[in-house]
Write a protein that holds these residues in place. Sequence first.
Motif, PDB file in Angstrom:
ATOM      1  N   ARG A 343       0.863  -1.182   0.000  1.00  0.00           N
ATOM      2  CA  ARG A 343       0.000   0.000   0.000  1.00  0.00           C
ATOM      3  C   ARG A 343       0.907   1.243   0.000  1.00  0.00           C
ATOM      4  N   ASN A 344       2.050   1.139   0.672  1.00  0.00           N
ATOM      5  CA  ASN A 344       3.093   2.159   0.497  1.00  0.00           C
ATOM      6  C   ASN A 344       4.411   1.571   0.979  1.00  0.00           C
ATOM      7  N   CYS A 345       5.515   2.158   0.529  1.00  0.00           N
ATOM      8  CA  CYS A 345       6.775   1.723   1.111  1.00  0.00           C
ATOM      9  C   CYS A 345       7.721   2.902   1.260  1.00  0.00           C
ATOM     10  N   PHE A 346       8.569   2.784   2.244  1.00  0.00           N
ATOM     11  CA  PHE A 346       9.568   3.799   2.527  1.00  0.00           C
ATOM     12  C   PHE A 346      10.887   3.324   1.946  1.00  0.00           C
ATOM     13  N   VAL A 347      11.557   4.207   1.222  1.00  0.00           N
ATOM     14  CA  VAL A 347      12.836   3.830   0.600  1.00  0.00           C
ATOM     15  C   VAL A 347      13.936   4.677   1.236  1.00  0.00           C
ATOM     16  N   ILE A 385       1.999   1.673  -8.329  1.00  0.00           N
ATOM     17  CA  ILE A 385       1.196   0.671  -7.604  1.00  0.00           C
ATOM     18  C   ILE A 385       0.223   1.376  -6.651  1.00  0.00           C
ATOM     19  N   SER A 386       0.754   2.357  -5.899  1.00  0.00           N
ATOM     20  CA  SER A 386      -0.111   3.079  -4.946  1.00  0.00           C
ATOM     21  C   SER A 386      -1.257   3.764  -5.684  1.00  0.00           C
ATOM     22  N   GLU A 387      -0.937   4.309  -6.855  1.00  0.00           N
ATOM     23  CA  GLU A 387      -1.974   4.999  -7.632  1.00  0.00           C
ATOM     24  C   GLU A 387      -3.086   4.008  -8.013  1.00  0.00           C
ATOM     25  N   GLU A 388      -2.662   2.822  -8.470  1.00  0.00           N
ATOM     26  CA  GLU A 388      -3.658   1.811  -8.861  1.00  0.00           C
ATOM     27  C   GLU A 388      -4.494   1.375  -7.663  1.00  0.00           C
ATOM     28  N   LEU A 389      -3.798   1.113  -6.540  1.00  0.00           N
ATOM     29  CA  LEU A 389      -4.528   0.650  -5.350  1.00  0.00           C
ATOM     30  C   LEU A 389      -5.464   1.735  -4.844  1.00  0.00           C
ATOM     31  N   ASN A 390      -4.999   2.973  -4.849  1.00  0.00           N
ATOM     32  CA  ASN A 390      -5.828   4.074  -4.351  1.00  0.00           C
ATOM     33  C   ASN A 390      -7.055   4.291  -5.229  1.00  0.00           C
ATOM     34  N   ARG A 391      -6.870   4.105  -6.556  1.00  0.00           N
ATOM     35  CA  ARG A 391      -7.995   4.339  -7.469  1.00  0.00           C
ATOM     36  C   ARG A 391      -9.178   3.409  -7.165  1.00  0.00           C
ATOM     37  N   GLU A 392      -8.863   2.232  -6.628  1.00  0.00           N
ATOM     38  CA  GLU A 392      -9.936   1.279  -6.304  1.00  0.00           C
ATOM     39  C   GLU A 392     -10.896   1.831  -5.244  1.00  0.00           C
ATOM     40  N   GLN A 421      -9.442  21.727   6.184  1.00  0.00           N
ATOM     41  CA  GLN A 421      -9.074  20.407   5.657  1.00  0.00           C
ATOM     42  C   GLN A 421      -8.573  19.540   6.801  1.00  0.00           C
ATOM     43  N   LEU A 422      -9.212  18.396   6.981  1.00  0.00           N
ATOM     44  CA  LEU A 422      -8.783  17.495   8.057  1.00  0.00           C
ATOM     45  C   LEU A 422      -8.077  16.280   7.460  1.00  0.00           C
ATOM     46  N   VAL A 423      -7.177  15.719   8.266  1.00  0.00           N
ATOM     47  CA  VAL A 423      -6.513  14.483   7.865  1.00  0.00           C
ATOM     48  C   VAL A 423      -7.042  13.364   8.735  1.00  0.00           C
ATOM     49  N   ALA A 424      -7.313  12.231   8.096  1.00  0.00           N
ATOM     50  CA  ALA A 424      -7.785  11.068   8.845  1.00  0.00           C
ATOM     51  C   ALA A 424      -7.108   9.831   8.274  1.00  0.00           C
ATOM     52  N   ARG A 425      -7.239   8.723   8.976  1.00  0.00           N
ATOM     53  CA  ARG A 425      -6.688   7.468   8.453  1.00  0.00           C
ATOM     54  C   ARG A 425      -7.725   6.360   8.510  1.00  0.00           C
ATOM     55  N   THR A 426      -7.613   5.457   7.539  1.00  0.00           N
ATOM     56  CA  THR A 426      -8.467   4.270   7.548  1.00  0.00           C
ATOM     57  C   THR A 426      -7.830   3.222   8.468  1.00  0.00           C
ATOM     58  N   ALA A 427      -8.549   2.139   8.702  1.00  0.00           N
ATOM     59  CA  ALA A 427      -7.993   1.043   9.509  1.00  0.00           C
ATOM     60  C   ALA A 427      -6.742   0.490   8.831  1.00  0.00           C
ATOM     61  N   THR A 428      -6.706   0.596   7.512  1.00  0.00           N
ATOM     62  CA  THR A 428      -5.556   0.084   6.766  1.00  0.00           C
ATOM     63  C   THR A 428      -4.473   1.153   6.597  1.00  0.00           C
ATOM     64  N   ASP A 429      -4.610   2.240   7.345  1.00  0.00           N
ATOM     65  CA  ASP A 429      -3.606   3.292   7.434  1.00  0.00           C
ATOM     66  C   ASP A 429      -3.470   4.157   6.175  1.00  0.00           C
ATOM     67  N   TYR A 430      -4.478   4.151   5.325  1.00  0.00           N
ATOM     68  CA  TYR A 430      -4.476   5.087   4.192  1.00  0.00           C
ATOM     69  C   TYR A 430      -4.788   6.479   4.730  1.00  0.00           C
ATOM     70  N   THR A 453      -4.997  10.251  -5.326  1.00  0.00           N
ATOM     71  CA  THR A 453      -3.654  10.466  -5.878  1.00  0.00           C
ATOM     72  C   THR A 453      -2.797   9.327  -5.323  1.00  0.00           C
ATOM     73  N   PRO A 454      -1.535   9.205  -5.752  1.00  0.00           N
ATOM     74  CA  PRO A 454      -0.744   8.078  -5.233  1.00  0.00           C
ATOM     75  C   PRO A 454      -0.576   8.106  -3.715  1.00  0.00           C
ATOM     76  N   LEU A 455      -0.548   9.288  -3.117  1.00  0.00           N
ATOM     77  CA  LEU A 455      -0.281   9.336  -1.678  1.00  0.00           C
ATOM     78  C   LEU A 455      -1.531   9.531  -0.825  1.00  0.00           C
ATOM     79  N   THR A 456      -2.565  10.101  -1.408  1.00  0.00           N
ATOM     80  CA  THR A 456      -3.685  10.559  -0.584  1.00  0.00           C
ATOM     81  C   THR A 456      -5.027  10.219  -1.223  1.00  0.00           C
TER      82      THR A 456
END
Length: 466
Positions: A343-347, A385-392, A421-430, A453-456
Amino acid sequence: MNPMKLHIKSFGCQMNKLDTALVTAALKDARFNLTESVKEADVVLINTCSVRDHAEQRVISHLGHLKHIKESKPDLIVGVIGCMAQRLGDKLLEHEAVNIVCGPTQIPQIADLITEVIEQNKKELAITEQIRKPAPQPDSDALEEFESAYGIEAKGIPGQAFVRVMRGCNKFCTYCIVPYVRGPEVSRPPQAIIDQIKRLADDGIKQVTLLGQAVNSYEYKAAEKTYSLADILAKAAEIQDIEWIKFVTNYPTEKYFDEILQVMADSPKVCPYLHIPAQSGSDKILKAMNRRYTADWYLSLLDKARAIVPEIAIAGDLIVGFPGETDQDFQQTVELVKKARYRNCFVFKYSPRPGTTADKRLQNTVPLQVKQARNIELLAVQEKISEELNREFLGKTVKVLIEGPSKKPHLNAAENQNNPQLVARTATDYIVVFNAPQSLAGQFTKVKITKTTPLTLFAELTASQE
Ligand code: 5AD
Ligand code: SF4
């Protein structure tokens, strides 16, 4: 005595943020008031990180700034706490600006150290001499007491708290400084953890994140039973007002893996989110990193996780430019990222850490520009990949826990501009951004995803809740 003014700055991981919160809470009790301004402060504490050189350089430049301030304010007390304090010890104490150097094990002593500096006008060093030996009993008792006493106040984001389940690390990945600055693995007693979570719940906490450097290695042997992280998760899920439980970060290993994933599958409270760093996709590099698994085995572990918890979101960390990493090794990392579908990775670019096996035995062969190029390439692969997953998510309604106002304005903001504008997270940390009243911070709500978007993910409050 008038309260003194304390300014505290924190670098590094969640573990450090938790230490900062504990120290802040303890010092507030010891009659300190917090200040945002360094210039106003009587005491400045810097909680430091040693994982990469860059983090240490930022601290050094901050100390340069403090030295400058001290020229016109010689009574200012500067304390360096955390991993860099433990790593550099008396060398750091030699810095002109520094009065106190205090390692992660010694943080319960911080109020006394400050008092001693004031009363005796001398520098104070409190670190562990032999960091790989188990901490002396009084030190570990003090840490446990400190942790339990101040857990309740250790919350930066409304409704959320972090709870350490274990300290230290025994994995000795060859690039990593953590085992040398945080000491051996020590798992906290299950009852202490559960009691702490209950108190947090009584105090209005809805989400707890359990912390450990390799949190899935949690193991506590009592007279009749050996407790694993799965047991802690199951017990925490019984606490009525706790709605979401997350845990970071995981080391890829078979031990307790099925049990932990099964609790995730069985309990709606245990969030289907797994941060499980691979670090590399090349077996040769994984071996040189002492990561004890192959790329294929790692990917099969992810398959298993997805089989047990189909809705799981998986995140990872990767290091590029480890000594000896060829283009071919790097391409294997690219392949791994494509297959892992994180869902995301840190490099991270490999940063040699003095005292680690990689630094002692291996040449830092990969030039900085190559590390940089690999970093960019890998992030681009993940971004797709993130863009594809987020689009779903488009058009879907999801439950989120609201953190608070977004720090940076997003251009793609959703419609209702009257609210912030508020920031929130899903259970899956999106990460989800939407406009809503700030008073909702710390609450769960349902939102409909309108843009991605890929990140948000961008969303609007669903009609039923307006
Ligand atoms: N250089 C670069 N990245 C590192 N990490 C740990 N040590 C180093 C290092 N020496 C990364 C790993 C770990 C994350 C917290 O930091 O990917 O998972
Ligand atoms: Fe460092 Fe490895 Fe321990 Fe993580 S598991 S803290 S990377 S030694």
